[in-house]
Motif scaffolding. Structure first.
Motif, short mmCIF file in Angstrom:
data_model
loop_
_atom_site.label_atom_id
_atom_site.label_comp_id
_atom_site.label_asym_id
_atom_site.label_seq_id
_atom_site.Cartn_x
_atom_site.Cartn_y
_atom_site.Cartn_z
N SER A 108 0.40 21.01 9.10
CA SER A 108 -0.15 22.12 9.53
C SER A 108 -1.23 21.98 10.74
O SER A 108 -0.79 22.70 11.64
CB SER A 108 -1.18 22.93 8.35
N GLY A 109 -1.57 20.63 10.79
CA GLY A 109 -2.50 20.62 11.76
C GLY A 109 -3.07 19.15 11.74
O GLY A 109 -2.40 18.12 11.52
N GLY A 110 -4.24 19.06 11.89
CA GLY A 110 -5.15 17.46 12.23
C GLY A 110 -4.95 16.75 11.23
O GLY A 110 -4.66 15.34 11.30
N LEU A 111 -4.75 16.89 9.85
CA LEU A 111 -4.59 16.05 8.68
C LEU A 111 -3.26 15.47 8.95
O LEU A 111 -2.89 14.16 8.82
CB LEU A 111 -4.60 16.81 7.31
N GLY A 112 -2.22 16.28 9.28
CA GLY A 112 -0.75 15.98 9.27
C GLY A 112 -0.58 14.99 10.51
O GLY A 112 0.04 13.91 10.63
N PHE A 113 -1.07 15.50 11.56
CA PHE A 113 -1.10 14.63 13.08
C PHE A 113 -1.66 13.17 12.76
O PHE A 113 -1.09 12.18 13.26
CB PHE A 113 -1.83 15.46 14.17
N ALA A 117 1.00 -1.34 -0.12
CA ALA A 117 0.05 0.01 0.05
C ALA A 117 0.63 1.22 -0.05
O ALA A 117 1.79 1.36 0.53
CB ALA A 117 -0.96 0.08 1.36
N ALA A 118 0.31 2.18 -0.79
CA ALA A 118 1.14 3.62 -0.83
C ALA A 118 0.22 4.58 -0.21
O ALA A 118 -1.04 4.74 -0.57
CB ALA A 118 1.53 4.08 -2.05
N TYR A 119 0.27 5.37 0.64
CA TYR A 119 -0.37 6.20 1.51
C TYR A 119 0.16 7.71 0.97
O TYR A 119 1.14 8.24 1.49
CB TYR A 119 -0.35 6.06 2.73
N PHE A 120 -0.75 8.66 0.32
CA PHE A 120 -0.55 9.87 -0.29
C PHE A 120 -1.02 10.94 0.77
O PHE A 120 -2.31 10.95 0.85
CB PHE A 120 -1.03 10.03 -1.63
N SER A 121 -0.35 11.86 1.40
CA SER A 121 -0.93 12.82 2.19
C SER A 121 -0.04 13.98 2.09
O SER A 121 1.11 13.91 1.61
CB SER A 121 -0.65 12.16 3.41
N MET A 122 -0.77 15.24 1.78
CA MET A 122 0.04 16.32 1.61
C MET A 122 0.78 16.69 2.91
O MET A 122 1.57 17.79 2.68
CB MET A 122 -0.92 17.53 1.43
#
Length: 551
Positions: A39-44, A22-27
């Motif tokens: 920046s915040g919640g998405l990154g945490f 699996a590859a997990y793509f996140s900004m």
């Protein structure tokens, strides 16, 4: 060379239960205070996911962007108004892979370089970070990966191309084609068009794609004109009529979230409430995949205080109370350093700390100013209040709220607003608070993971029942609930919610803290017990494999 690199991606033996690639793509990823690419919640959330993937020995790779200036540094200007400062960041612990490859942006070649965060540096699944800030590019191309969530529309679209297309191309280059591509929010959407160009089949794309939607807010569900996206090369040179067919678009705009839902085999909301909100938002549209719920969680191993946990496990209330006071004193050193105010560890301390956004209502406690003034001026059974959080640097409303609170409370010895709300300060606030306040307008808080890590550290949640909270909360047992009723007027709703907030605070929380310390300790302990394992990210990372990847 790249094949050799592939052989050393995972420094741990893959658990057979989690062997699917699996590859997990996140900004954004928040894996450590020193790596400022969040920046915040998405990154945490993404950072906790990678930590649990490491602990569970999952066959997962993270794909993100190396933001040269990070998000921003939150500072004060000379008039004591918030200022967003952009400072270059350098990281010696990232490995230069030597891999440089082109992606097409605005019909031009842009070179992308891959950096690597080895698993053993911070205890995460392997993470690749992409950068265009290299000598092989012109200045404009170099700026694409300068600022997380750049306010310039063309730059934002280019960033999505780097993440989605660049990430997929990198995986092809190193010979690690995933069985599952997981988009954490819609930022990486060009990935689906890259895969369609590669496989020439909607079904082939859909069989490989899963998607997590994180917010009902408009800003988190981007929509742009097809003409602009085609001009920016977002659609990976697929003809517009073909894009419209595979994305089932009848108009002239493309919605990131809706397109992701149409080209994924399954998706999830990030709490039970949020999945229902997402279903009502999107499932009237043709071709939308099933939207289940996998509630967000945080990595307890990383966020917990060891002494507090030992006190809980040994039923040592004296140690629990003593340690909590020590953690308050650590937090209050930061308060004194930033504000010159000395807080008292024996005083009930409320904290509101998260991104400053209008719907989160950081100022709700101040809504009735006279009552607020009486609350923080009381000599008997006093309270202390701390605010912290970063608004988006272009969010005028969020910045105005931050400045309004600052200039309202700076005269009061028992109130403080802090800058620099990143992982280090976030941990101090959760460990050093007695009460963790959250009062968004429901149902706009999709999850709200900060309350989970607060409970892990014996801070009692005081919240409106939105996001994750209804799955956890038992009023007066492990938390306190602010009952909120819908109204036709935002002003009326603020009036009503402020009254209920103050009522519970004055009639239940303050008396319990000061007059019944044994019950207070019992509530702290119950919160610590109830938050685990349901809201630990090991459960979440396991569910992603069971419910999404293996669907």
């Amino acid at each position: 060379m790249h094949g050799t690199f592939l052989n050393r991606l995972h420094t741990y033996d893959i658990n057979p239960k989690f062997s699917k690639r699996a590859a997990y793509f996140s900004m954004e990823f928040a894996v450590d205070q020193s790596l400022k690419i969040y920046s915040g919640g998405l990154g945490f959330l993404a950072g906790s996911h990678l930590r649990s993937a490491y602990d569970l020995k999952q066959n997962l790779i993270g794909i993100g962007i190396l933001w040269k200036y990070g998000y921003y540094d939150q500072v004060w200007n000379q008039d004591h108004y918030m200022e967003a400062k952009f400072v270059k960041k350098e990281y010696s612990f990232l490995e230069d892979t030597g891999i440089i490859f082109p992606v097409t942006i605005h019909d031009s070649k842009v070179n992308v370089k891959a950096y690597f965060l080895p698993p053993d540096v911070f205890g995460t699944a392997p993470l690749f970070l992409l950068s265009t800030d290299i000598p092989e590019n012109d200045y404009l191309s170099r700026t694409i990966t300068h600022k997380l969530y750049d306010s310039n529309l063309a730059a934002k679209i280019a960033q999505s191309i780097v993440l989605g297309v660049g990430g997929a191309k990198l995986l092809d280059i190193i010979g690690s084609e995933p069985e599952v591509y997981h988009m954490n929010e819609g930022h990486a959407l060009p990935l689906v068009f890259y895969l369609y160009s590669k496989f020439r089949s909607e079904e082939a794309v859909r069989n490989r794609m899963v998607f997590t939607t994180h917010t009902p807010e408009l800003a988190g569900n981007e929509e742009h004109s097809l003409e602009l996206l085609e001009e920016m090369s977002f659609l990976h040179c697929i003809p517009l009529d073909e894009v419209k067919r595979i994305a089932k678009i009848s108009g002239d705009t493309l919605n990131y979230t809706l397109t992701a839902l149409r080209l994924s085999k399954i998706a999830n909301g990030v709490s039970e409430i949020h999945s229902k909100v997402s279903q009502s938002m999107w499932q009237g549209n043709e071709g939308v995949c099933p939207i289940i719920h996998i509630t967000n969680a945080q990595n307890k191993k990383f966020w917990k205080d060891e002494v507090l946990e030992d006190a809980l496990n040994t039923n040592n209330d004296e140690l629990l109370v003593r340690r909590k006071k020590e953690l308050k004193q650590e937090l209050f050193k930061e308060v004194a350093d930033q504000t010159g105010k000395i807080f008292d560890p024996n005083v009930l301390t409320l904290v509101w700390a998260r991104r400053f956004a209008g719907y989160k209502r950081a100022q709700l406690l101040l809504h009735n100013y006279e009552k607020f003034l009486g609350l923080i001026s009381r000599k008997h059974e006093p309270i202390q209040v701390i605010w912290a959080g970063k608004p988006y640097p272009e969010d005028k409303l969020g910045i105005d709220i931050f400045n309004y609170i600052n200039h309202t409370v700076e005269q009061f010895d028992r109130c403080a607003i802090l800058t620099g709300h990143e992982m280090k300060l976030s941990a101090m606030l959760k460990k050093g608070s007695d009460v963790w306040l959250n009062n968004p307008i429901p149902p706009r808080e999709a999850s709200g993971t900060s309350g989970m890590t607060a409970s892990m550290n014996a801070s009692i949640n005081f919240s409106i029942p939105d996001g994750w909270f209804p799955e956890f909360a038992k009023h007066g047992v492990n938390s306190f609930i602010i009952n909120s009723k819908p109204t036709d007027s935002w002003v009326q709703r603020d009036d009503q919610d402020n009254k209920e907030l103050l009522r519970v605070l004055e009639e239940e929380i303050i008396p319990t803290y000061y007059r019944d310390p044994n019950r207070w300790t019992t509530i702290m302990k119950q919160a610590m017990c109830d938050v685990y394992p349901q809201f630990d990210s090991d459960r979440m990372a396991t569910e992603y494999y069971q419910k999404l990847y293996q669907a």
